[in-house]
Motif scaffolding. Structure first.
Motif, mmCIF file in Angstrom:
data_model
loop_
_atom_site.group_PDB
_atom_site.id
_atom_site.type_symbol
_atom_site.label_atom_id
_atom_site.label_comp_id
_atom_site.label_asym_id
_atom_site.label_seq_id
_atom_site.Cartn_x
_atom_site.Cartn_y
_atom_site.Cartn_z
ATOM 1 N N THR A 76 0.848 -1.192 0.000
ATOM 2 C CA THR A 76 0.000 0.000 0.000
ATOM 3 C C THR A 76 0.880 1.238 0.000
ATOM 4 O O THR A 76 1.871 1.300 0.723
ATOM 5 C CB THR A 76 -0.912 0.030 1.238
ATOM 6 O OG1 THR A 76 -1.653 -1.193 1.319
ATOM 7 C CG2 THR A 76 -1.877 1.201 1.170
ATOM 8 N N SER A 77 0.528 2.202 -0.837
ATOM 9 C CA SER A 77 1.266 3.465 -0.851
ATOM 10 C C SER A 77 0.593 4.466 0.081
ATOM 11 O O SER A 77 -0.633 4.485 0.213
ATOM 12 C CB SER A 77 1.342 4.028 -2.270
ATOM 13 O OG SER A 77 0.040 4.310 -2.758
ATOM 14 N N GLN A 79 0.834 8.623 0.896
ATOM 15 C CA GLN A 79 1.403 9.911 0.516
ATOM 16 C C GLN A 79 1.598 10.764 1.765
ATOM 17 O O GLN A 79 0.637 11.112 2.455
ATOM 18 C CB GLN A 79 0.495 10.635 -0.473
ATOM 19 C CG GLN A 79 1.104 11.920 -1.020
ATOM 20 C CD GLN A 79 0.169 12.617 -1.975
ATOM 21 O OE1 GLN A 79 -0.677 13.404 -1.565
ATOM 22 N NE2 GLN A 79 0.308 12.323 -3.257
ATOM 23 N N LEU A 105 4.652 1.798 1.089
ATOM 24 C CA LEU A 105 5.523 2.640 0.280
ATOM 25 C C LEU A 105 5.180 4.091 0.569
ATOM 26 O O LEU A 105 4.074 4.548 0.287
ATOM 27 C CB LEU A 105 5.340 2.335 -1.207
ATOM 28 C CG LEU A 105 6.126 3.217 -2.176
ATOM 29 C CD1 LEU A 105 7.634 2.998 -1.999
ATOM 30 C CD2 LEU A 105 5.712 2.939 -3.616
ATOM 31 N N CYS A 107 5.354 7.829 -0.234
ATOM 32 C CA CYS A 107 5.577 8.661 -1.414
ATOM 33 C C CYS A 107 5.416 10.128 -1.046
ATOM 34 O O CYS A 107 4.690 10.478 -0.109
ATOM 35 C CB CYS A 107 4.581 8.304 -2.521
ATOM 36 S SG CYS A 107 4.614 6.571 -3.010
#
Length: 206
Positions: A76-77, A79, A105, A107
């Motif tokens: 799973t990203s 932000q 992840l 970002c």
């Protein structure tokens, strides 16, 4: 697959092997073989067929086909915010539940800046509001450091101040060629207390 046999290469290896035997007074057995009194497995000769397999050493279990049926863990990203504390309703880091169940992840908000940290303006430094959210900040740091699943920080652009929390606490950092890191708040008399501890543990001595 096996490469085709090269007779010239095999012949040169056989000559080299003979020279090695002569240099080592003809010893063809390992000195440790006598300990277990086990025969040394035969070695394929230079004329062996390409489909022949070398015998296994005595006492080793038979080869077993290894097949993995386990599904890869989910990824799973997340932000990270461009500025910490700008939107109090938005969490600054992934939840503990997400860090337990998924590879995360991290970002950045844009290609120009990964995370610029807090706002070390003169006004916020004067009234102490620069430290608002410090408790949540510490909780995010602990959750990243104690994550049960891998955490990867993909850093592009500027990473400053409190934003250094994410690459310092992540298990793996992927930094692009234009990624930059720093603590600009020290020029205004503020110390990056929590993040500096994580950075000191992560960075190699200069």
């Amino acid at each position: 697959c096996r490469l085709p046999h090269d007779d010239e290469l095999l012949n040169s290896e056989a000559v080299g092997h003979a020279d090695c035997l002569r240099t080592n007074r003809g010893m063809t057995r390992s000195p440790l073989a006598a300990v277990a009194d086990a025969p040394v497995p035969a070695i394929a000769c230079a004329g062996a067929r390409a489909d022949e397999r070398l015998p296994r050493a005595p006492g080793l279990p038979p080869r077993e086909a290894r097949t993995s049926t386990a599904a890869p863990p989910p990824a799973t990203s997340f932000q990270v915010p461009e500025m910490l504390g700008r939107d109090p309703s938005r969490p600054i880091g992934p939840s503990v539940e997400l860090l337990r169940s998924s590879v995360v992840l991290l970002c950045g908000a844009s290609a120009e800046s990964f995370c610029l940290g807090g706002d070390p303006s003169a006004a916020k430094m004067a009234d102490g509001s620069f430290l608002d959210g410090l408790v949540e900040f510490g909780a995010v740091l602990r959750s990243l450091q104690q994550a049960e699943m891998p955490v990867v920080a993909a850093v592009r652009g500027a990473c400053r101040g409190g934003g250094m929390l994410f690459p310092c606490a992540a298990g793996l950092v992927l930094a692009s060629a234009d990624a930059t890191f720093g603590f600009p708040e020290v020029r205004r008399g503020a110390l990056p207390g929590l993040v500096s501890v994580a950075a000191r543990a992560r960075l190699a001595p200069a």
